[in-house]
Design a protein around this motif. Structure first.
Motif, PDB file in Angstrom:
ATOM      1  N   CYS A 263       0.839  -1.192   0.000  1.00  0.00           N
ATOM      2  CA  CYS A 263       0.000   0.000   0.000  1.00  0.00           C
ATOM      3  C   CYS A 263       0.875   1.243   0.000  1.00  0.00           C
ATOM      4  O   CYS A 263       1.685   1.435   0.901  1.00  0.00           O
ATOM      5  CB  CYS A 263      -0.913   0.012   1.212  1.00  0.00           C
ATOM      6  SG  CYS A 263      -1.815   1.557   1.385  1.00  0.00           S
ATOM      7  N   CYS A 266      -1.784   6.159  -0.862  1.00  0.00           N
ATOM      8  CA  CYS A 266      -2.183   7.274  -1.716  1.00  0.00           C
ATOM      9  C   CYS A 266      -3.592   7.756  -1.377  1.00  0.00           C
ATOM     10  O   CYS A 266      -4.039   8.770  -1.892  1.00  0.00           O
ATOM     11  CB  CYS A 266      -2.139   6.841  -3.174  1.00  0.00           C
ATOM     12  SG  CYS A 266      -3.301   5.509  -3.520  1.00  0.00           S
ATOM     13  N   THR A 267      -4.289   7.019  -0.552  1.00  0.00           N
ATOM     14  CA  THR A 267      -5.667   7.303  -0.097  1.00  0.00           C
ATOM     15  C   THR A 267      -6.685   7.402  -1.236  1.00  0.00           C
ATOM     16  O   THR A 267      -7.757   7.963  -1.053  1.00  0.00           O
ATOM     17  CB  THR A 267      -5.771   8.605   0.744  1.00  0.00           C
ATOM     18  OG1 THR A 267      -5.581   9.725  -0.107  1.00  0.00           O
ATOM     19  CG2 THR A 267      -4.771   8.611   1.876  1.00  0.00           C
ATOM     20  N   CYS A 269      -8.360   4.978  -2.367  1.00  0.00           N
ATOM     21  CA  CYS A 269      -9.508   4.144  -1.990  1.00  0.00           C
ATOM     22  C   CYS A 269     -10.455   4.903  -1.062  1.00  0.00           C
ATOM     23  O   CYS A 269     -11.660   4.663  -1.069  1.00  0.00           O
ATOM     24  CB  CYS A 269      -9.039   2.851  -1.341  1.00  0.00           C
ATOM     25  SG  CYS A 269      -7.879   3.098   0.008  1.00  0.00           S
ATOM     26  N   CYS A 297      -7.860   1.106  -6.403  1.00  0.00           N
ATOM     27  CA  CYS A 297      -6.582   0.540  -5.984  1.00  0.00           C
ATOM     28  C   CYS A 297      -5.950  -0.273  -7.108  1.00  0.00           C
ATOM     29  O   CYS A 297      -4.731  -0.236  -7.279  1.00  0.00           O
ATOM     30  CB  CYS A 297      -6.763  -0.309  -4.737  1.00  0.00           C
ATOM     31  SG  CYS A 297      -5.185  -0.786  -4.022  1.00  0.00           S
TER      32      CYS A 297
HETATM   33  S1  SF4 Z   1      -5.712   2.837  -3.170  1.00  0.00           S
HETATM   34 FE1  SF4 Z   1      -5.747   2.609  -0.940  1.00  0.00          FE
HETATM   35  S2  SF4 Z   1      -5.033   0.516  -0.564  1.00  0.00           S
HETATM   36 FE2  SF4 Z   1      -4.518   1.015  -2.683  1.00  0.00          FE
HETATM   37  S3  SF4 Z   1      -2.428   1.786  -2.541  1.00  0.00           S
HETATM   38 FE3  SF4 Z   1      -3.736   3.595  -2.413  1.00  0.00          FE
HETATM   39  S4  SF4 Z   1      -4.059   3.881  -0.228  1.00  0.00           S
HETATM   40 FE4  SF4 Z   1      -3.222   1.832  -0.475  1.00  0.00          FE
END
Ligand code: SF4
Ligand code: SF4
Lengths: 467, 104
Positions: A263, A266-267, A269, A297
């Protein structure tokens, strides 16, 4: 307060959020395979909703729930209040289908088919067209009321209200012939009920899909509260792979770390989530299983050259490395019940008679003596024509020799208009020698005199002449 | 032991208290609306709304729509009272528990 904020059982979350001011969620737009499916579901379901009332079947609107006349037209089938059992069966089937799919695949209903989700999707699209993407929307809301803000917000409201009114109009169109309704609106001659329901449903759509959104799922929806009862360790859920993802880190720290988790923090999700939660905290009752975070993601993983599926559809067992079974007692039981109900529904619908009858014995006397040889029992016969054409019925009694039916009508047949309930006094005569027990069982049959000869019968009591 | 109002044992401000109140009213309204809708559906599947007018000791002329509206209003009024009652009864013990709770 701070102590309690740490706990997050659903009940307490709800309790606590009662005290908090609501924070607006700005879901980020996202493309991907699941979002494609959701879009498809929106088009199909809303397409059906908006198009169905315009279809005619024979001379009749194909689907019309005529409440004042108390009859439902569904593609050539007419249901009367007497057919209430079908409605009830249908609702029970729907409930068990929901249980079944929930046990199998979690909140499929919430993510793809619930009207709340579906209409919210459309309202969010309209919002994106007029106000731009997530960042722009947040900036716009924070910024001062400039000309652009007024223009953008104004056009959003215009689209929302138009769409909501059209939805209200279509909704009323299921209960009153939609073409007439359109004319009434055109000439501005709607009745008070049409007007009321049109605006009521429009307002409900506008409020629920425009403003309340995820709050409907969080605070109002009964299904959201009890769906977890259908879950087990083999139910498909959306989950973050903690083992693979942690320790999450980004930027410099990530580059210097020896074994960073997958992970990248990157937030994305979190930003795409329509209910504003972080799926990395584990399964939460707020999650409506829309799979937006999976698509988000997967995209991130692809860009950073890591395998997809850090967030994915999986089961609790699979997460713990145990096998998952689709067929298990819970799903099998739901399936058997569901199949049984559907069969019962199909069979009873196929055997549904277009005649409804009811025979009530006169309360005042068991029998009357007609002459030295004959007695009669007096009844009230009710016949309802559930078909779509005026019909004439003949009435017969069987079960004893020489039974004679005398109706309190000029001609000895019952004629009924479609949907008409005819109530007739009926006498059934028999000879004393034959009807010599205290009680006999006889059968009264009402049959269509036309070629079809459709009939229905009822077993009733006949009081005989016993010294 | 008397139950103290919620404001004394938790440090809520006026605005929060108002919000709690209105959200509770909202819940009561919504729950009773939902139940009244289901009850009306079952009731009117069995009874013709036109007969409602003849039920009372003095006959009233009711159109079907008025019958439906009247029936629904009745159901909603009663379910509202039931939900309100439940809400009031449920709300009380929590203030007591909060008093005994050493954390607050
Ligand atoms: S989308 Fe969410 S779970 Fe996937 S890498 Fe970014 S922060 Fe991590
Ligand atoms: S956590 Fe993921 S699946 Fe659940 S509601 Fe949010 S975006 Fe949708």
């Amino acid at each position: 307060m701070s102590k309690q904020a740490e706990t997050n059982s659903p009940d307490e979350t709800i309790e606590l959020s009662l005290y908090k001011a609501h924070e607006k969620v700005y879901p980020r737009e996202i493309k991907g395979r699941f979002q494609f499916k959701r879009k498809l579901a929106v088009w199909v379901l809303l397409g059906l909703f908006y198009v169905l009332p315009w279809i005619t079947w024979g001379e009749q609107q194909a689907i019309l729930f005529d409440l004042p006349q108390r009859r439902f037209y569904i593609f050539g089938l007419t249901l009367w209040p007497q057919d209430f059992i079908f409605l009830a069966l249908m609702l029970i089937i729907a409930a068990f289908a929901l249980f079944f799919f929930t046990a199998l695949a979690g909140r499929l209903w919430c993510g793809y088919a619930c009207p709340q989700t579906v209409w919210t999707e459309v309202f969010i699209w309209l919002e994106q067209w007029t106000e731009g993407n997530r960042n722009k929307r947040m900036k716009l809301d924070k910024g001062p009321w400039t000309r652009e803000k007024i223009l953008r917000k104004g056009s959003k409201q215009f689209l929302w209200i138009t769409f909501a009114l059209w939805t209200g109009f279509t909704f009323v169109g299921f209960f009153t012939p939609i073409k007439e309704l359109a004319e009434h609106i055109w000439q501005w001659t709607m009745g008070p009920w049409e007007t009321f329901w049109l605006f009521f449903y429009a307002l409900a759509t506008y409020g629920n899909a425009g403003f309340l959104r995820e709050q409907v799922c969080l605070y109002m929806c009964p299904y959201a509260r009890f769906q977890s009862a259908m879950f087990d360790k083999e139910t498909l859920i959306i989950s973050y792979d903690e083992q693979r993802g942690e320790p999450r880190m980004r930027g410099k720290k990530r580059r210097e770390s020896e074994a960073p988790g997958d992970c990248i923090d990157c937030t994305m999700c979190v930003q795409v989530c329509p209910t504003g939660i972080d799926i990395r905290d584990g399964l939460q009752y707020e999650c409506i299983a829309c799979a937006a975070c999976i698509d988000a993601c997967d995209e991130v993983m692809e860009k950073s050259g890591m395998p997809k599926g850090l967030i994915k559809y999986t089961t609790e067992n699979a997460l713990q490395g145990k096998p998952t079974h689709i067929l298990r007692p819970r799903t099998l039981i739901y399936m058997v019940i569901l199949l049984g109900l559907v069969t019962a529904f199909g069979v009873s619908l196929a055997n549904r008679s277009a005649i409804d009858m009811n025979v009530i014995h006169d309360r005042n006397s068991f029998y009357r003596v007609v002459d030295a040889n004959t007695i009669e029992n007096v009844y009230t016969l009710k016949v309802m024509n559930k078909g779509t054409e005026a019909t004439e019925y003949a009435v017969q009694a069987t079960g004893l020799d020489g039974l004679e039916v005398v109706l309190g009508l000029a001609d000895q047949t019952v004629s009924a208009a479609p949907g008409e309930l005819v109530i007739v006094p009926m006498k059934i005569r028999a000879s004393k020698q034959v009807a010599n027990q205290r009680i006999h069982g006889i059968t009264v049959t009402v049959s269509d005199v036309a070629a079809s000869g459709e009939n229905t019968s009822e077993n009733i009591k006949y009081f005989g002449y016993k010294k | 032991m008397s139950t103290e109002p919620i404001s004394h044992n938790r440090d809520f401000n006026e605005r929060q208290l108002k919000r709690i109140f209105w959200r509770r009213i909202g819940i009561v309204l919504w729950v009773s609306f939902f139940c009244a809708a289901v009850e009306s559906m079952v009731f009117f599947a069995l009874f013709d709304p036109a007969y409602l007018g003849q039920l009372s000791s003095f006959a009233v002329d009711l159109s079907p729509w008025q019958g439906y509206a009247l029936g629904f209003a009745f159901f909603w009024a009663f379910t509202f009272l039931a939900a309100l009652f439940a809400g009031v009864v449920l709300a009380l013990p929590r203030t007591r528990l909060a008093k005994r709770n050493p954390h607050t």
